[in-house]
Write a protein that holds these residues in place. Structure first.
Motif, PDB file in Angstrom:
ATOM      1  N   LYS A  64       0.820  -1.227   0.000  1.00  0.00           N
ATOM      2  CA  LYS A  64       0.000   0.000   0.000  1.00  0.00           C
ATOM      3  C   LYS A  64       0.850   1.273   0.000  1.00  0.00           C
ATOM      4  O   LYS A  64       0.322   2.377  -0.138  1.00  0.00           O
ATOM      5  N   GLY A 102       0.487   3.269  -3.288  1.00  0.00           N
ATOM      6  CA  GLY A 102      -0.815   3.730  -3.796  1.00  0.00           C
ATOM      7  C   GLY A 102      -1.359   4.888  -2.984  1.00  0.00           C
ATOM      8  O   GLY A 102      -0.625   5.608  -2.311  1.00  0.00           O
ATOM      9  N   GLU A 103      -2.684   5.029  -3.032  1.00  0.00           N
ATOM     10  CA  GLU A 103      -3.286   6.186  -2.357  1.00  0.00           C
ATOM     11  C   GLU A 103      -3.259   6.060  -0.840  1.00  0.00           C
ATOM     12  O   GLU A 103      -3.510   7.028  -0.129  1.00  0.00           O
ATOM     13  N   GLU A 104      -2.949   4.838  -0.344  1.00  0.00           N
ATOM     14  CA  GLU A 104      -2.870   4.682   1.115  1.00  0.00           C
ATOM     15  C   GLU A 104      -1.445   4.865   1.642  1.00  0.00           C
ATOM     16  O   GLU A 104      -1.129   4.485   2.760  1.00  0.00           O
ATOM     17  N   ARG A 105      -0.604   5.467   0.799  1.00  0.00           N
ATOM     18  CA  ARG A 105       0.803   5.658   1.187  1.00  0.00           C
ATOM     19  C   ARG A 105       0.948   6.411   2.512  1.00  0.00           C
ATOM     20  O   ARG A 105       1.669   6.001   3.407  1.00  0.00           O
TER      21      ARG A 105
END
Length: 319
Positions: A12, A15-18
């Motif tokens: 993750k 991605g956008e959950e970085r």
């Protein structure tokens, strides 16, 4: 309320959950000293082969030797706590700066080959994690790796352990409580037989055995470099009455001549006692560590402070 042990999906981070993933790693480093990674990029097939060949090697080459040692020391019938040894069967592999993989007796060709491949993957993961820690700490990218390199590159090795069933687990620890001396530790542990625990808020907490995960913990050197922001944490292995627990712990440590000290960016210039840790050469720390391994780490740091006052350190790599 029991807080859940931090398990982090490393995939993750791309991605956008970085942001949330970075925060979880930061929290784990500051409050646990341990976390467990899933989707870390090392193939499950490789891990399965490592596990299979490690367990076969133990059965074939080490199990009888361990049983003989137990019998010769009368450990099946002990009546009082054993405090000077561990219930474990181990051997060590060194990868960096030079490998000793081909000098270890009894290792089959396929096993050597797969352990070499596994070490390459673990080294990449360790360096990736050091960069993640740099980012979380607000240090320049690559600075932790640079400190670890010294002039000859990092030291990197693997302790392959098996913890056989123990008739007196209340009297003999699998591995006595300690903190790790080095940098960042990457553990591939048995997913069926548990036993690893860490000390948090004066409670022993189980590190859950999860299939294909890599458990990460921080060693004493990262505590020093972060000036105590991150802590190395006491952990132990409990012996079990059933099942043999496999543990493959790889230690990505500073090079022998690496100079370790708190990163200037992390020292509070305004505080009364801005620098809490000594400056020392990693090799000197490793001379002190074995005798004090199963004690609190503070005396080790004190020993380095004493050494610091009598040794003039040469040119240093700065963080």
């Amino acid at each position: 309320m029991e807080v859940a042990f931090p398990v982090i999906d490393l995939s993750k981070i791309n991605g956008e959950e970085r942001g949330a993933t970075m925060d979880m790693i930061k929290d784990a480093c500051e409050n646990w000293g341990f976390f467990e990674l899933t989707n870390h990029g090392i193939s499950h097939e490789l891990m399965d082969t490592v596990e299979k060949l490690t367990k076969e090697h133990y059965k074939k080459c080490m199990e009888d030797r361990f049983k003989e040692m137990v019998t010769s020391k009368g450990l099946e019938v002990v009546q009082s706590e054993i405090t000077d040894m561990d219930w474990e069967s181990t051997f060590f592999l060194r990868h960096l700066p030079e490998s000793n993989l081909y000098e270890i007796p009894d290792l089959e060709y396929d096993y050597r080959k797969v352990m070499k491949q596994f070490a390459v993957e673990l080294e990449k993961l360790a360096e990736k994690l050091l960069d993640i820690l740099c980012e979380n700490l607000g240090l320049e990218q690559g600075s932790l790796k640079k400190v670890f390199y010294g002039s000859k590159g990092p030291t990197f090795g693997t302790k392959v352990s098996n913890y056989p069933p123990c008739p007196k687990p209340d009297l003999i620890k699998g591995l006595r409580a300690h903190t790790d001396a080095g940098g960042i530790i990457l553990l591939f542990q048995d997913d069926k037989v548990s036993g690893l625990q860490l000390l948090k808020d004066d409670q022993w907490i189980d590190v859950p055995p999860l299939k294909h995960s890599i458990v990460i913990n921080l060693g004493d050197q990262l505590e020093v470099i972060t000036n105590g922001k991150y802590k190395s944490v006491m952990h132990r292995v409990l012996a079990q009455t059933d099942g043999t627990r496999m543990s493959i712990a790889s230690f990505y440590n500073p090079g022998s001549d690496a100079v370790i000290y708190p990163a200037p960016a992390l020292v509070d210039k305004e505080a009364e006692k801005p620098i809490a840790y000594p400056k020392f050469v990693f090799e000197d720390y490793m001379k002190v560590y074995p005798a004090l391994k199963f004690e609190d780490k503070e005396p080790r740091f004190e020993a380095m402070k004493t050494m610091e006052s009598i040794v003039s350190l040469g040119p240093t790599a700065t963080v």
